[in-house]
Structure formats: C-alpha cells, structure tokens
Design a protein around this motif. Structure first.
Motif, PDB file in Angstrom:
ATOM      1  N   THR A 146      -6.237  40.196  60.863  1.00  0.00           N
ATOM      2  CA  THR A 146      -5.702  40.602  59.562  1.00  0.00           C
ATOM      3  C   THR A 146      -5.938  39.528  58.512  1.00  0.00           C
ATOM      4  O   THR A 146      -6.397  39.819  57.397  1.00  0.00           O
TER       5      THR A 146
ATOM      6  N   ARG B   7      -4.163  34.299  49.322  1.00  0.00           N
ATOM      7  CA  ARG B   7      -3.649  34.246  50.692  1.00  0.00           C
ATOM      8  C   ARG B   7      -2.396  33.377  50.779  1.00  0.00           C
ATOM      9  O   ARG B   7      -1.549  33.582  51.656  1.00  0.00           O
TER      10      ARG B   7
ATOM     11  N   LEU C 160       0.491  36.085  48.740  1.00  0.00           N
ATOM     12  CA  LEU C 160       0.608  37.533  48.956  1.00  0.00           C
ATOM     13  C   LEU C 160       1.350  37.817  50.268  1.00  0.00           C
ATOM     14  O   LEU C 160       1.080  37.198  51.292  1.00  0.00           O
ATOM     15  N   PHE C 161       2.287  38.751  50.229  1.00  0.00           N
ATOM     16  CA  PHE C 161       3.110  39.104  51.400  1.00  0.00           C
ATOM     17  C   PHE C 161       3.824  37.863  51.952  1.00  0.00           C
ATOM     18  O   PHE C 161       3.833  37.621  53.167  1.00  0.00           O
ATOM     19  N   THR C 162       4.397  37.067  51.092  1.00  0.00           N
ATOM     20  CA  THR C 162       5.108  35.800  51.335  1.00  0.00           C
ATOM     21  C   THR C 162       4.166  34.643  51.602  1.00  0.00           C
ATOM     22  O   THR C 162       4.593  33.494  51.577  1.00  0.00           O
TER      23      THR C 162
ATOM     24  N   PRO D   2       8.380  35.158  57.803  1.00  0.00           N
ATOM     25  CA  PRO D   2       8.518  36.548  58.243  1.00  0.00           C
ATOM     26  C   PRO D   2       8.398  36.665  59.760  1.00  0.00           C
ATOM     27  O   PRO D   2       7.591  35.984  60.377  1.00  0.00           O
TER      28      PRO D   2
ATOM     29  N   PRO E 292      10.690  41.542  57.740  1.00  0.00           N
ATOM     30  CA  PRO E 292      10.277  42.326  56.581  1.00  0.00           C
ATOM     31  C   PRO E 292      10.339  43.818  56.909  1.00  0.00           C
ATOM     32  O   PRO E 292      10.144  44.222  58.060  1.00  0.00           O
TER      33      PRO E 292
END
Length: 507
Positions: A100, A139, A142-144, A332, A338
């Motif tokens: 990912t 990077r 984004l998304f913590t 996370p 999350p």
C-alpha cells in the motif's frame, strides 16, 4: 531520457526498479552509506526510461516495494510476536502494508512518464525531483502520515546535512533528488552539460559542507546534567501486572544512581499502569524524593480522565513542579482504531494493551521541567518535523521518549534514532531520548550522539546538556520553502510540456 541503444528489457527494468528501492535502505541507519541513495535514485530513473504511464506506475510501485519491503518490514514483529497473530497472518499484513505504501512511489512513476515531454534534461532536473519530494511530503501526512525513510535522513552525517537547519529534512531530500539529476547529466549529457552538472554538484555539496560550520542558535545560561535510563524490559513482560513492582524497582535503581543529575528521563509508558492507580504509592513519594535531591524526573505513564474514562499516552514531570503532556499524534491501529465503527473487530485481532488512547489537546508540545521548558514528543511524534518545531523558540531543549521494543532487534530502533538526530539538528537544540529497550541517547544541537545505551542493555547515560535559545530558519519557515521549491520545479517542468513540441519518450 535515454537513447534506444541504452534501453533495457522490460523484465530487467522491473527488477532494476525493485533493486534500486532495496539498495536505498543502505543509505539509512544503521548503515549510513548515503551514496547508495544516489545510486538507487539513478536506477529508478533508468527503470522509468521509455515506459508508458501505466508501466511507469508499475515500476514506481516496484521501487516502493523494494524500499519499504527491505526498510520497514520490521512491522511484522509487532504483529507476530506482540500482537499474538500467526506468523503467516503477520507477514501477510506486513506485505499488504508495504504494498500500500508503495503506491505512493507508483504515483511518482506514473506522473513522471505522463508528463515526460520536451527537453530530455527536464525529467531528471525538474519533474523527477519535484514530484518525488511532493509525494514524499504527501506520504508524511495523508491518512495520519507515514514519513518513515524520507530521503533527507540519509544526510544526517553527510555534507547536505548542513542544509537541515534551513530547509529541514524535506529540503535536504529535494537536494538529494536534484543531485541525482545532476549525476544523471554528468553521465549522459554533452560536454557543456557535464561541466554545468559538475558545477551544480560542487555548489550544492560544497555549500552543505560550509553550512555545517554555521551556528543558528545560541547557548543560554549554565548547562545542567541530564541522564536517560533504559530498563530494557521485554515487551512480552512490560504489561504484566504481576511484574509492576519489579519494573519500578529497576527504574528506581537506575534513577538513584543519577540523583546527582538535574534531570532524569524515563521512557514511554515506563510505568505500565494508570497515573491515578499509582499516585499515592509511587508518584508522590518519588516526587518528594526528587525535590529533596534537587532533581527533576520526566517519565512516561498512561493517564485516565476520571469523568470521561478517556485515557492518554502521557509524559509527566516531577520534582520542583508537576506538569503533564498528552500525546497528540497517535499511531493508527497501535494507539487508536481508525474508522472504529467499521473496523472495531480488529481491536481484538491486534490485542495491543491499552490500544484505545485519545488524542491530547495541547496546542504546542511543551512541558515544564523545573524552571525550564522542554519541547517533547512521544515515540512516533518525532517523525513529524513540523510538530516538533511547534515547541520553539520557547523550548530550551527537546525530549523524546519511545518504546521501540515493539520492533525487536531490527532496523527500526536505528532508523528512529536517526529521526531524533535530525529533529535536534533542524531545531538547534539538545535532545534527550529515553527508550524502553533501546536505543537511548543524548544528542547535541548539531545532531551528534554524545552517548547512548545500546539496544537490549539495561543501563543509563548522563552528560552535560546546554539549554539553547533562538530559532533556526527551519523553525521560522517550516516546510514551506522545500515544498514551494518542489512545486516550482514541477510547474516549470509542466511549462515545458506546453512550450515544447511533442516528442517520443527517447528524448
């Protein structure tokens, strides 16, 4: 970019992309061979040559798999050994995570090939450096965010590290990318182009060496003696309630032999129980003893709000005064879940002790330590340079506490120490780093390790620490110059798409 004579077969290009990412890991701690980062970036450029945007995405993704697969696959340790997952499940999830994160690098490859029109020098000098750095920055939030293995860290001991107090880790990373582009030109351009590329390298790398001699902040007042202690409690034993007393005895023994110091720092969640549970029997007596000896103690401990039931990963300072900081940037899946409504069942799968922390509400990461202010970060927080710098210029020194025991005997503790060193260099402040199982260290304002306690060793290290005042250019300007320059390179490169006639990918 390259002439057809220099094209390599597709399968070999794919292998080169993955190998180039893997070799980049040698530029980071514990290796520190920063030249390998330039080799890896050059290999990435070669692998992208002549590819369609779709193939460029695939090769960028393979590059990311090589970098992250070899660089951060240690996350499987926390899943397998401490998350009680079967080995195959831990490896599968670690592989999924790597795959990912590698998508970010695939995005770089796609954009480079999508925009590759115009003069051949435009990709290595403009588009590739700008796009890579912008995606690396993306990077990081984004998304913590997962800012691990940002390129600039490889220069903590290298010549370009001189730029860190000015433009931070992202700016240093951009200079590495531009240096790779200049090396590309040194190998591929005409005689005149090679001369210009060589001059560019001399200016950039020579400038970094000169900047290493510049002092951006100034010592303030008298120094003080500080110690970091490392109990080296195995992660498998850390949260066992039956071992709480023996754990505290170990920490206090290490502390007692440093009571002549002005400050003693314990690691993250050094006390594996809530503050209100141990306040009367441990915290208050320890604070009284610290006051008696003229010592301040800073320790990690979980804290629960009595009225809401929320709990926090916190730092507590004891001694002449008491203050508390609650961690603001949580990990996370490790500290919070999350999308908890949808992913709630995964909490049981991960089986992480006290894994439902709440986010601290402090506007700035400051902690009163006696009559001084410290800029503090708990574990993962020191990976976010802009958040650490929020404590300045008031903070006279920095503290980072961590528990890298989650990742065993891997690259992670070394990489994490490298990040802490960069924070000290960016901010022009001493940094005291205490960890559960290593690596604990005291770092000076230039990012140099003055001494350490190695991994899996029970011990302590003490030395003189100088408080500093003032602010580096990075503290004042943050990441804006680096991100602005990267965006400018991309915009300039895109301008050539509009101005130049369409051409083939050969350049």
């Amino acid at each position: 970019m390259l002439s057809p004579a220099f094209r390599i077969p597709p399968l070999l290009s794919a292998a080169l992309a993955c190998a180039s990412g893997a070799v980049m890991v040698l530029g980071f701690a514990p290796f520190g061979w920063y030249a390998f980062v330039l080799i890896g970036l050059l290999g990435f450029l070669v692998a992208l040559n002549g590819a369609s945007p779709r193939i460029g995405f695939l090769r960028g993704w393979l590059f990311g798999v090589g970098l992250m697969g070899f660089g951060v696959f240690w996350i499987r340790i926390s899943l397998n050994e401490f998350g009680n997952m079967d080995t195959w499940v831990a490896h599968l999830l670690a592989g999924l995570f790597v795959s990912t994160i590698a998508l970010f690098f695939g995005f770089v490859g796609w954009l480079v090939r999508r925009l590759d029109r115009g003069p051949a020098w435009r990709v290595p000098l403009l588009l590739f450096p700008g796009l890579y750095l912008l995606v690396e920055w993306l990077r990081g939030w984004l998304f913590t965010g997962f800012p691990w293995l940002s390129l600039g860290y490889t220069q903590i001991d290298g010549p370009l590290g001189g730029f860190a107090p000015i433009i931070g880790v992202y700016g240093v990373g951009l200079l590495i990318l531009m240096s790779a582009g200049l090396l590309w030109g040194l190998l591929r351009w005409s005689a005149r182009g090679r001369v210009l590329a060589a001059l560019g390298l001399v200016v950039v790398w020579g400038g970094g060496m000169l900047l290493k001699q510049v002092t951006w902040t100034a010592p303030s007042g008298q120094g003080f003696r500080a110690a970091v202690v490392q109990a080296s409690i195995p992660q498998s034993m850390k949260w066992d309630p039956d071992l709480l007393v023996s754990t505290m005895e170990i920490y206090w023994e290490l502390t007692e032999r440093n009571l002549d110091a002005d400050l003693v720092v314990w690691p993250e969640t050094a006390i594996p129980d809530f503050l209100h549970h141990v306040r009367d029997v441990l915290i208050d007596p320890m604070a009284a003893r610290a006051r008696q000896e003229g010592t301040e103690i800073v320790l990690g401990i979980p804290v629960m709000e009595s009225d809401t039931g929320r709990h926090f990963n916190a730092l507590l300072s004891l001694g002449s005064r008491e203050d508390l900081y609650a961690k603001r940037h949580l990990v996370p899946f490790g500290e919070f879940m999350p999308l908890k409504t949808w992913l709630g069942p995964l909490v049981d799968l991960f089986q992480v002790p006290i894994s439902d922390f709440s986010r601290g509400s402090a506007e700035r990461p400051l902690l009163a330590v006696g009559d001084r202010l410290a800029g503090v970060s708990i574990c993962y927080e020191d990976a976010f340079p802009a958040e650490v710098s929020q404590a300045l210029p008031e903070a006279e020194f920095l503290i980072n506490v961590s528990n890298d025991a989650w990742f065993g005997d891997s690259l992670a503790p070394h990489q994490h120490l490298e990040m802490a060193r960069m924070r000290a260099l960016e901010n022009g402040r001493y940094l005291l780093r205490a960890t559960n199982t290593g690596i604990s260290a005291i770092i000076d304002q230039r990012g140099r390790v003055l001494g350490m306690v190695p991994s899996f060793v029970r011990g302590d290290f003490a030395t003189e620490v100088r408080p500093y005042v003032g602010a580096t250019p990075y503290v004042r300007l943050g990441n804006a110059p680096a991100i602005g320059l990267a965006a400018g390179l991309v915009l300039l490169g895109v301008g050539f798409v509009r101005l130049a006639p369409s051409r083939s990918a050969d350049g």
